[in-house]
Write a protein that holds these residues in place. Structure first.
Motif, PDB file in Angstrom:
ATOM      1  N   ARG A  21       0.820  -1.207   0.000  1.00  0.00           N
ATOM      2  CA  ARG A  21       0.000   0.000   0.000  1.00  0.00           C
ATOM      3  C   ARG A  21       0.854   1.258   0.000  1.00  0.00           C
ATOM      4  N   GLU A  24       2.785   1.578  -3.420  1.00  0.00           N
ATOM      5  CA  GLU A  24       1.944   1.994  -4.540  1.00  0.00           C
ATOM      6  C   GLU A  24       1.484   3.436  -4.385  1.00  0.00           C
ATOM      7  N   GLY A 213      -3.436   3.873  -3.277  1.00  0.00           N
ATOM      8  CA  GLY A 213      -2.671   2.867  -2.559  1.00  0.00           C
ATOM      9  C   GLY A 213      -3.456   2.097  -1.519  1.00  0.00           C
TER      10      GLY A 213
END
Length: 315
Positions: A21, A24, A213
Motif C-alpha cells: 500500500r 503503490e 494505494g
C-alpha cells in the motif's frame, strides 16, 4: 521512462515492496506529481505562446456564435481534438475566459476536453464494440453541451475570481510581438500561474495517491454492483478522486465490467474520473469562487448520473 524511473526510485532505492500500500501510494504520488507539473508547465507555456500569436478576438468570434447554443457545440467539439486531462485543460479554460468567451461556452470545452478524445474512442471500440464507443462519445458531448448551456443561463460570471477578469484582454487585438518577446511573455505567464496553483495540485495528488494505494481494488465492484439501486451515484462519487485521463481509466473500466458492473454505471464512473477530478477541483478553486465551482460539479455530476441510469435501463 518516467514510470520506470519512479518505480526504480520507490522500489529499488527506497526499498518499498512492489504491490504494498505504501509503495503503490508513494509511486503514484511521485509519478503523478512530476507528470502533472510537466504537463501543466508545457501546456501553460504553449497556450501562452498561442495567445500571444493568435488574436483573442478571433477565438471570441468563433466560440461566441450569434446563434444560441452553437458556441457550446463548437467548444465541445473543440474539446475532442484537444485531448487534455482535466488539469491541463484548465489553462485553456482561463485563456478563453480572459479572451471574453462566454462562461457557459468555456465550461463546455472544460468538460469535453478530458472526457472525450480519439484514444478513448479507439480503445472503447476495440474492447466493447462500436455501439458502446459511440454511446460514450455521444453522451459525453451531450453532457458537455447541456452542462455548459445551463451554467451560461445561470449568469454566474460574478463568481469567477477577480484576478481573471483583471487579465481579460477584452476586444482589443494583441500587439504583434517578436519571437523573443513571445517566449518571455510565455515564461512569465507560466511562472505566475504555477505559483498560484502548485499547493492545490500537490494536495489533490496526495489525496489521489492515498486512495490509489489504500482503497481495495474490488471496492467499487462491491459498492456499485448491479443489485445496488444507488450504484450510479456511488460510482460517480468514488470516481471523482481517482484522477486519470480517458485512456488511463479504460483498463479499470474493463476490469469493472468483467466483475459484473453494469455498463451504464461503468460509463458514469469513467465520465466522473475524467471530467470531475479532485486535482481539477483544487486548481479551479483558485480560478472560480465556491458557488460556481459547486454548481459546475453539481450540474455535471447530475448529468453523468442521468446518463448512467439511462444506459443501465436500455443496455
Amino acid at each position: 521512462m518516467l514510470k520506470q524511473l519512479t518505480d526504480y526510485l520507490v522500489f529499488a532505492l527506497l526499498g518499498l515492496t512492489p504491490g504494498s500500500r505504501a509503495g503503490e501510494a508513494l509511486d503514484f504520488f511521485i509519478y503523478d506529481t512530476v507528470k502533472i507539473f510537466l504537463l501543466l508547465t508545457t501546456i501553460i507555456f504553449v497556450v501562452a505562446i498561442v495567445r500571444s500569436s493568435f488574436p483573442p478576438e478571433r477565438t471570441k468570434r468563433i466560440l461566441s456564435h450569434r446563434r444560441e447554443y452553437v458556441g457550446n457545440t463548437l467548444a465541445a467539439l473543440l474539446g475532442i481534438v484537444t485531448p487534455f486531462c482535466s488539469c491541463s485543460a484548465v489553462p485553456l479554460f482561463i485563456g478563453f475566459v480572459e479572451s471574453g468567451v462566454p462562461l457557459g461556452v468555456t465550461f463546455s470545452f472544460l468538460i469535453s476536453s478530458p472526457m472525450i478524445n480519439e484514444v478513448a474512442l479507439i480503445m472503447l471500440w476495440g474492447l466493447f464494440g462500436w455501439k458502446i464507443a459511440l454511446i460514450y462519445i455521444g453522451t459525453g458531448l451531450l453532457v458537455a453541451i447541456v452542462s455548459g448551456i445551463i451554467i451560461g443561463k445561470l449568469k454566474m460570471e460574478r463568481y469567477v475570481q477577480d484576478y481573471v477578469w483583471e487579465m481579460q484582454v477584452g476586444t482589443s487585438e494583441i500587439t504583434v510581438m517578436t519571437f523573443r518577446e513571445k517566449l518571455e511573455y510565455a515564461r512569465d505567464y507560466t511562472l505566475e500561474l504555477l505559483k498560484k496553483i502548485w499547493p492545490y495540485v500537490v494536495v489533490g495528488i496526495g489525496i489521489g495517491a492515498f486512495i490509489h494505494g489504500y482503497v481495495p481494488q474490488d471496492f467499487l465492484a462491491r459498492w456499485a454492483g448491479r443489485d445496488n439501486p444507488f450504484a450510479v451515484p456511488v460510482a460517480v462519487a468514488l470516481g471523482v478522486p481517482l484522477y486519470s485521463n480517458a485512456a488511463g481509466v479504460i483498463p479499470i473500466v474493463q476490469a469493472l465490467t468483467a466483475k459484473g458492473m453494469a455498463m451504464g454505471t461503468v460509463l458514469a464512473f469513467m465520465m466522473a474520473v475524467t471530467a470531475l477530478s479532485l486535482p481539477e477541483a483544487v486548481i479551479l478553486s483558485n480560478v472560480l469562487k465556491k458557488p460556481l465551482l459547486g454548481t459546475f460539479f453539481g450540474i455535471v455530476a447530475g448529468a453523468i448520473m442521468i446518463v448512467g441510469y439511462l444506459f443501465n435501463a436500455i443496455l
